[in-house]
Design an enzyme around this catalytic site. Structure first.
Site, PDB file in Angstrom:
ATOM      1  N   TRP A  70       0.823  -1.210   0.000  1.00 45.74           N
ATOM      2  CA  TRP A  70       0.000   0.000   0.000  1.00 45.74           C
ATOM      3  C   TRP A  70       0.851   1.252   0.000  1.00 45.74           C
ATOM      4  O   TRP A  70       0.420   2.297  -0.464  1.00 45.74           O
ATOM      5  CB  TRP A  70      -1.065  -0.023   1.085  1.00 45.74           C
ATOM      6  CG  TRP A  70      -0.716   0.212   2.532  1.00 45.74           C
ATOM      7  CD1 TRP A  70       0.394  -0.160   3.204  1.00 45.74           C
ATOM      8  CD2 TRP A  70      -1.571   0.856   3.490  1.00 45.74           C
ATOM      9  NE1 TRP A  70       0.295   0.204   4.522  1.00 45.74           N
ATOM     10  CE2 TRP A  70      -0.890   0.824   4.731  1.00 45.74           C
ATOM     11  CE3 TRP A  70      -2.831   1.433   3.435  1.00 45.74           C
ATOM     12  CZ2 TRP A  70      -1.437   1.371   5.896  1.00 45.74           C
ATOM     13  CZ3 TRP A  70      -3.373   1.969   4.600  1.00 45.74           C
ATOM     14  CH2 TRP A  70      -2.677   1.935   5.817  1.00 45.74           C
ATOM     15  N   ASP A  71       2.106   1.137   0.445  1.00 44.46           N
ATOM     16  CA  ASP A  71       3.027   2.268   0.301  1.00 44.46           C
ATOM     17  C   ASP A  71       3.174   2.646  -1.169  1.00 44.46           C
ATOM     18  O   ASP A  71       3.124   3.825  -1.533  1.00 44.46           O
ATOM     19  CB  ASP A  71       4.395   1.913   0.869  1.00 44.46           C
ATOM     20  CG  ASP A  71       4.390   1.769   2.380  1.00 44.46           C
ATOM     21  OD1 ASP A  71       4.929   2.643   3.065  1.00 44.46           O
ATOM     22  OD2 ASP A  71       3.838   0.769   2.877  1.00 44.46           O
ATOM     23  N   TYR A 118      16.190  -6.629   7.093  1.00 46.30           N
ATOM     24  CA  TYR A 118      14.802  -6.467   7.539  1.00 46.30           C
ATOM     25  C   TYR A 118      14.282  -7.811   8.008  1.00 46.30           C
ATOM     26  O   TYR A 118      14.553  -8.848   7.390  1.00 46.30           O
ATOM     27  CB  TYR A 118      13.914  -5.941   6.394  1.00 46.30           C
ATOM     28  CG  TYR A 118      12.469  -5.772   6.823  1.00 46.30           C
ATOM     29  CD1 TYR A 118      12.068  -4.640   7.517  1.00 46.30           C
ATOM     30  CD2 TYR A 118      11.525  -6.764   6.574  1.00 46.30           C
ATOM     31  CE1 TYR A 118      10.760  -4.504   7.959  1.00 46.30           C
ATOM     32  CE2 TYR A 118      10.212  -6.635   7.011  1.00 46.30           C
ATOM     33  CZ  TYR A 118       9.839  -5.506   7.707  1.00 46.30           C
ATOM     34  OH  TYR A 118       8.551  -5.381   8.146  1.00 46.30           O
ATOM     35  N   GLN A 147      -1.935  -6.239   2.131  1.00 47.05           N
ATOM     36  CA  GLN A 147      -2.169  -4.939   2.755  1.00 47.05           C
ATOM     37  C   GLN A 147      -3.417  -4.309   2.133  1.00 47.05           C
ATOM     38  O   GLN A 147      -3.969  -4.843   1.170  1.00 47.05           O
ATOM     39  CB  GLN A 147      -0.944  -4.027   2.601  1.00 47.05           C
ATOM     40  CG  GLN A 147       0.120  -4.275   3.649  1.00 47.05           C
ATOM     41  CD  GLN A 147       1.248  -3.256   3.608  1.00 47.05           C
ATOM     42  OE1 GLN A 147       1.648  -2.803   2.544  1.00 47.05           O
ATOM     43  NE2 GLN A 147       1.780  -2.919   4.773  1.00 47.05           N
ATOM     44  N   GLY A 207      -2.620  -2.763   8.036  1.00 45.25           N
ATOM     45  CA  GLY A 207      -1.725  -1.630   7.866  1.00 45.25           C
ATOM     46  C   GLY A 207      -1.456  -0.858   9.132  1.00 45.25           C
ATOM     47  O   GLY A 207      -0.397  -0.243   9.269  1.00 45.25           O
ATOM     48  N   ASP A 209      -0.466  -1.519  12.270  1.00 44.94           N
ATOM     49  CA  ASP A 209       0.079  -2.747  12.832  1.00 44.94           C
ATOM     50  C   ASP A 209      -0.234  -3.001  14.299  1.00 44.94           C
ATOM     51  O   ASP A 209      -0.690  -4.082  14.663  1.00 44.94           O
ATOM     52  CB  ASP A 209       1.599  -2.766  12.650  1.00 44.94           C
ATOM     53  CG  ASP A 209       2.020  -2.686  11.202  1.00 44.94           C
ATOM     54  OD1 ASP A 209       1.169  -2.409  10.336  1.00 44.94           O
ATOM     55  OD2 ASP A 209       3.205  -2.877  10.921  1.00 44.94           O
ATOM     56  N   ARG A 242       8.245   1.949  18.794  1.00 48.14           N
ATOM     57  CA  ARG A 242       7.932   0.762  17.996  1.00 48.14           C
ATOM     58  C   ARG A 242       7.008  -0.179  18.772  1.00 48.14           C
ATOM     59  O   ARG A 242       6.816  -0.037  19.981  1.00 48.14           O
ATOM     60  CB  ARG A 242       9.239   0.026  17.644  1.00 48.14           C
ATOM     61  CG  ARG A 242      10.266   0.860  16.891  1.00 48.14           C
ATOM     62  CD  ARG A 242       9.807   1.196  15.491  1.00 48.14           C
ATOM     63  NE  ARG A 242       9.592  -0.022  14.702  1.00 48.14           N
ATOM     64  CZ  ARG A 242       9.017  -0.028  13.505  1.00 48.14           C
ATOM     65  NH1 ARG A 242       8.589   1.085  12.964  1.00 48.14           N
ATOM     66  NH2 ARG A 242       8.866  -1.165  12.861  1.00 48.14           N
ATOM     67  N   TYR A 429       3.935   4.334  17.284  1.00 48.53           N
ATOM     68  CA  TYR A 429       3.516   3.753  16.011  1.00 48.53           C
ATOM     69  C   TYR A 429       2.033   4.011  15.744  1.00 48.53           C
ATOM     70  O   TYR A 429       1.629   5.155  15.547  1.00 48.53           O
ATOM     71  CB  TYR A 429       3.896   2.272  16.005  1.00 48.53           C
ATOM     72  CG  TYR A 429       4.300   1.725  14.653  1.00 48.53           C
ATOM     73  CD1 TYR A 429       5.099   2.469  13.781  1.00 48.53           C
ATOM     74  CD2 TYR A 429       3.911   0.456  14.242  1.00 48.53           C
ATOM     75  CE1 TYR A 429       5.476   1.956  12.538  1.00 48.53           C
ATOM     76  CE2 TYR A 429       4.302  -0.069  13.016  1.00 48.53           C
ATOM     77  CZ  TYR A 429       5.076   0.689  12.167  1.00 48.53           C
ATOM     78  OH  TYR A 429       5.444   0.185  10.943  1.00 48.53           O
ATOM     79  N   TRP A 430       1.178   2.991  15.726  1.00 43.74           N
ATOM     80  CA  TRP A 430      -0.238   3.186  15.405  1.00 43.74           C
ATOM     81  C   TRP A 430      -1.116   3.241  16.656  1.00 43.74           C
ATOM     82  O   TRP A 430      -2.336   3.087  16.567  1.00 43.74           O
ATOM     83  CB  TRP A 430      -0.727   2.057  14.490  1.00 43.74           C
ATOM     84  CG  TRP A 430      -0.217   2.186  13.085  1.00 43.74           C
ATOM     85  CD1 TRP A 430       0.855   1.547  12.542  1.00 43.74           C
ATOM     86  CD2 TRP A 430      -0.753   3.003  12.046  1.00 43.74           C
ATOM     87  NE1 TRP A 430       1.028   1.907  11.226  1.00 43.74           N
ATOM     88  CE2 TRP A 430       0.052   2.803  10.895  1.00 43.74           C
ATOM     89  CE3 TRP A 430      -1.838   3.879  11.959  1.00 43.74           C
ATOM     90  CZ2 TRP A 430      -0.197   3.448   9.683  1.00 43.74           C
ATOM     91  CZ3 TRP A 430      -2.087   4.525  10.755  1.00 43.74           C
ATOM     92  CH2 TRP A 430      -1.270   4.303   9.642  1.00 43.74           C
ATOM     93  N   GLU A 473       7.682   9.661   9.166  1.00 43.55           N
ATOM     94  CA  GLU A 473       6.797   8.517   9.013  1.00 43.55           C
ATOM     95  C   GLU A 473       5.482   8.749   9.752  1.00 43.55           C
ATOM     96  O   GLU A 473       4.396   8.473   9.228  1.00 43.55           O
ATOM     97  CB  GLU A 473       7.508   7.279   9.549  1.00 43.55           C
ATOM     98  CG  GLU A 473       6.743   5.991   9.396  1.00 43.55           C
ATOM     99  CD  GLU A 473       7.524   4.794   9.947  1.00 43.55           C
ATOM    100  OE1 GLU A 473       6.999   3.668   9.860  1.00 43.55           O
ATOM    101  OE2 GLU A 473       8.659   4.984  10.468  1.00 43.55           O
TER     102      GLU A 473
END
Length: 523
Positions: A70-71, A118, A147, A207, A209, A242, A429-430, A473
């Site tokens: 989706w990025d 990664y 995603q 998405g 996370d 994170r 983060y989210w 971000e």
């Protein structure tokens, strides 16, 4: 060769050049005529061209060194203003990694990146072996989860940036069958609740996370042994920002279990996917983006000369199911539905029934699950959709502007989670930070539903925060301070889109369902 000062400046500044990429066919490089200084455009362009690798864009060269699904869709939406060709290549490259069952994997791995850069990397996902039965490609290694489906929406907007180039390259004609297969996968293989909505089987698929919306569903998942994996993300990001080790262990366990089941290739349509400890959630934002992309795919179908009425009607039907299944009229927000929940939770039982407003969700007892108590920004994203029932859009705007999300109030940008929730964290983060992509979606929704003043104010806030944070971000929703990676691709791309579309006001109706003319033509 053109030696004029304008041409020389354009040649030295990628932000002022529409440049060809390897394998793009006929040369399309051309210098753009001289223009006034535009610091935001130039800064965003530098991020996007710096993160461009051969035929696609990485979200960040350090933290995310591969292509994310989706990025890339969001990146293409911004990149179309700089180079429609590169925007087309971005989507084409991603879709070349599509599996035979229709899924678009959430990561396409770059073989030149060291395996330990990664985690989880290609050695964990083992797409060529574990994904063979589901039709994973041999030519490239990918993950096995998905995603949010923004891709048809992105493809349509990219086409509109340069219809002549798009038609000359048969861009939509080549993408259409792949996008249609992608939607079929979600609408059939992922209809785990039996009501018609797509379910996600891992938090990474949605998405957002580590959203608090997943705390309940994840609590049933035993985490993987910490000694069995190494978190590469902590080498580039602060642990304070994170996901926790406990959450990460659960993500790894879910992904490994899904991989070991052949990525769902051998599951019965509903029973196996909904079996045992696991994760299966019907999410408002994921399904709203699928519906928006169904409308966009209808536009694409119409551009190719095929009647599109059936696709628009499917999108309208899915909108009705989304409201019936996930809308909470009391709190004015859409909620996630946990398909594995054994009993209705507090949100579902306030009227003594299994569903908002005392209604049982479509699909009967099987797959009914229970609504999740936490309120995330995912529940506001359906504002993007046309055809919402009377009062739903207005209620969403009231919720967005209320104390829980503070649009136009004490928050500079709409946060990713309820400001009043004990789980809210402005930096992690989210679990609270604001994200440019979500605010971009909400800006489109506000504009679509006639909230022009609020849309204009949100657009201005996004541009200010994105530029000041170095296209971070994510940001603290109160202060705008940047967190996570800097020079983040979709932050730059979507800020660029908001910036360059301000003058002409790109109409939301481009993806908002069939117009009168289109209905008449196809009927």
């Amino acid at each position: 060769m053109d030696r004029t000062p304008a041409a020389a400046a354009a040649a030295s500044d990628p932000a002022r050049t529409t440049s060809a990429a390897p394998g793009a066919g006929p040369a399309v490089s051309r210098a753009v005529t001289a223009r006034p200084p535009d610091p935001l455009r130039d800064a965003a362009a530098r991020v996007l061209f710096r993160n461009w690798i051969e035929r696609s864009t990485v979200p960040s060269r350090t933290l995310y060194p591969h292509q994310w699904s989706w990025d890339s869709a969001f990146v293409a939406i911004g990149l179309r203003h700089l180079s429609p060709l590169r925007a087309q290549l971005e989507l084409e490259t991603l879709l070349r990694a599509q599996w035979a069952d229709g899924r678009i994997p959430h990561i396409v791995f770059n073989p030149s990146v060291p395996p330990d850069a990664y985690f989880p990397g290609p050695g964990f996902w083992r797409s060529r072996t574990a994904g063979r039965a589901a039709g994973a490609p041999d030519a490239v290694e990918t993950s096995g989860i998905v995603q949010p489906p923004v891709h048809a929406l992105a493809a349509w907007l990219v086409h509109l940036a340069d219809p002549g180039l798009s038609r000359a390259r048969s861009f939509l004609a080549r993408l259409h069958p792949r996008l249609a297969a992608w939607h079929r996968f979600l609408l059939h293989r992922r209809d785990l609740g039996g009501a018609g909505l797509a379910a996600v089987v891992h938090p990474w698929e949605q998405g957002m996370d580590n959203s608090p919306c997943w705390d309940g569903p994840l609590s049933r998942v035993p985490p993987a042994d910490p000694g069995t994996f190494r978190r590469a993300d902590l080498h580039h990001g602060s642990p304070r920002e994170r996901p926790t080790d406990l959450d990460y262990g659960r993500y790894v366990r879910l992904a490994a279990d899904y991989r070991n089941r052949g990525y769902g290739a051998h599951d019965a349509h509903h029973a196996d996917a909904a079996r045992g400890p696991g994760f299966a959630v019907e999410d408002p934002a994921f399904n709203a983006l699928l519906i928006a992309s169904e409308h966009a795919l209808a536009r694409i179908t119409g551009e190719l000369g095929v009647p599109a009425t059936a696709r628009h009607e499917r999108a309208e039907r899915l909108t009705r199911v989304l409201v019936e299944r996930l809308w909470d009229p009391r709190d004015g927000i859409f909620r996630c539905r946990d398909l594995h929940a054994d009993a209705p939770d507090a949100a579902d039982t306030r009227d003594g029934q299994n569903g908002p407003g005392g209604q049982r969700g479509p699909g009967g007892a099987r797959g009914a699950g229970a609504l999740v108590v936490e309120r995330g920004v995912t529940g506001l994203v359906p504002l993007l959709l046309p055809g919402l029932p009377d009062g739903v859009a207005a209620a969403l705007v009231r919720t967005a502007c209320g104390p829980r999300f503070a649009l136009g109030g004490r928050a500079r940008l709409v946060p990713s989670h309820d400001l009043l929730s004990p789980a809210f964290d402005p930096r992690r983060y989210w679990r609270g930070p604001a994200w440019v992509n979500v605010n971009w979606l909400l800006e489109r929704g506000l504009r679509l539903h006639g909230e022009r003043a609020r849309a204009d104010a949100l657009r201005a806030a996004v541009l200010d925060v994105a530029a000041a944070s170095g296209f971070a971000e994510y940001v603290d929703p109160y202060t705008g301070d940047g967190h996570g990676a800097r020079g983040f691709s979709w932050s730059a791309a979507l800020a660029l889109d908001l910036h360059l579309d301000a003058g002409r006001g790109e109409p939301a109706h481009h993806t908002a369902g069939p117009g009168t003319r289109e209905r008449a033509r196809h009927e």
